[in-house]
Design a protein around this motif. Structure first.
Motif, short mmCIF file in Angstrom:
data_model
loop_
_atom_site.label_atom_id
_atom_site.label_comp_id
_atom_site.label_asym_id
_atom_site.label_seq_id
_atom_site.Cartn_x
_atom_site.Cartn_y
_atom_site.Cartn_z
N ASP A 25 45.41 -5.85 9.78
CA ASP A 25 43.75 -6.03 9.87
C ASP A 25 42.78 -5.29 9.98
O ASP A 25 41.59 -4.94 9.46
N LYS A 26 43.14 -4.04 10.91
CA LYS A 26 41.82 -2.64 11.47
C LYS A 26 43.11 -1.63 11.68
O LYS A 26 45.18 -1.59 11.94
N SER A 63 36.12 -7.36 15.77
CA SER A 63 35.08 -6.80 15.31
C SER A 63 34.03 -8.00 15.80
O SER A 63 32.14 -6.58 15.08
N VAL A 126 37.86 2.09 15.44
CA VAL A 126 38.39 1.45 14.71
C VAL A 126 38.17 0.74 13.63
O VAL A 126 36.51 0.52 12.94
N TYR A 127 38.78 0.87 12.25
CA TYR A 127 38.36 -0.08 11.22
C TYR A 127 38.56 -1.31 10.49
O TYR A 127 40.06 -1.32 10.53
N PHE A 128 38.13 -2.10 10.64
CA PHE A 128 38.08 -3.24 10.11
C PHE A 128 38.24 -2.90 8.70
O PHE A 128 37.46 -3.39 7.56
#
Length: 243
Positions: A25-26, A63, A126-128
């Motif tokens: 997911d990330k 998030s 952090v890229y979701f």
């Protein structure tokens, strides 16, 4: 697609570190730049511990802004705990004490906290993936760019510290997170095929930085070959991630 690269500058000793963790997911990415001054004689270790601490803190995050805010407040303490654990298991050699010059007696008499020796900057993202959200944490002068087909956008201000000669550090106590660095979230404008580039300040030493970043965008997989061919003065560390 993601690539990471790090190599020392002209002095031949790399104070930078980088790393990432990709989950379903990330994806968590981090770069750190050890200060390198003789006061910070183990900053090469400190930068690596900073990257590991960021990944550890955000590994199971959501998030939710409240969750992210709580976690960013923990990063420094996790890093300090890692520093103290490493320091306990790795005695300072006579060669290292010699490198500290006038600061050695102050360290030995515990007048300077030992975490100062490991001083480093830290930029973590952090890229979701499914939500298309990007959270950013920065202490120091790390750089973050979004490179599209015809546009390069600097997502963080170049100088948030009042003076280009001042670099904030994870070793500062208390650590003050400035408002413009607190829980940054770029929820719009991230599109497929955009490339996020995290870098230490070594990338900015190149006059053709923009050209370099467009080349990275075109071929993320070939980034290491491109950067290894450059004659960098400062340590050079870059992570590139194609959304």
């Amino acid at each position: 697609m993601i690539s990471q690269f790090s190599k020392p500058g002209a002095h031949g000793f790399n104070q930078d570190a980088c790393g990432y963790l990709k989950q379903d997911d990330k994806i968590i990415m981090a770069v750190a730049d050890g200060h390198g001054h003789y006061l910070h004689f183990r900053s090469d270790i400190g930068s690596q511990l900073a990257v590991e601490s960021a990944i550890q803190v955000f590994m199971d995050c959501t998030s939710d802004p409240k969750d992210l805010k709580q976690r960013e407040q923990r990063i420094q303490q996790v890093w300090i705990d890692s520093v103290l654990s490493y320091h306990k298991d790795h005695m300072v050699s006579s060669f290292e004490w010699a490198k500290t010059r006038k600061y050695a007696p102050l360290y030995i008499d515990e007048k300077i906290p030992i975490e100062i020796a490991y001083g480093t900057t830290l930029l973590a993202c952090v890229y979701f993936i499914l939500e298309n959200k990007l959270f950013v944490f920065r202490i120091g002068d790390g750089e973050l760019y979004k490179v599209s087909t015809f546009r390069m956008e600097e997502l963080l201000q170049k100088n948030d510290y009042g003076s280009e000669y001042i670099t904030e550090s994870l070793c500062e106590v208390p650590l003050v997170l400035k408002d413009n660095l607190d829980c940054l979230s770029f929820e719009k404008g991230l599109t497929s095929k955009d490339v996020l580039i995290l870098a230490t300040d070594g990338l900015s030493k190149f006059k053709n930085k923009k050209e370099i970043m467009y080349k990275i965008r075109k071929d993320v997989a070939g980034m290491n070959q491109l950067l290894s061919s450059l004659d960098n003065i400062d340590d050079l560390t870059v992570i590139a991630y194609r959304i």
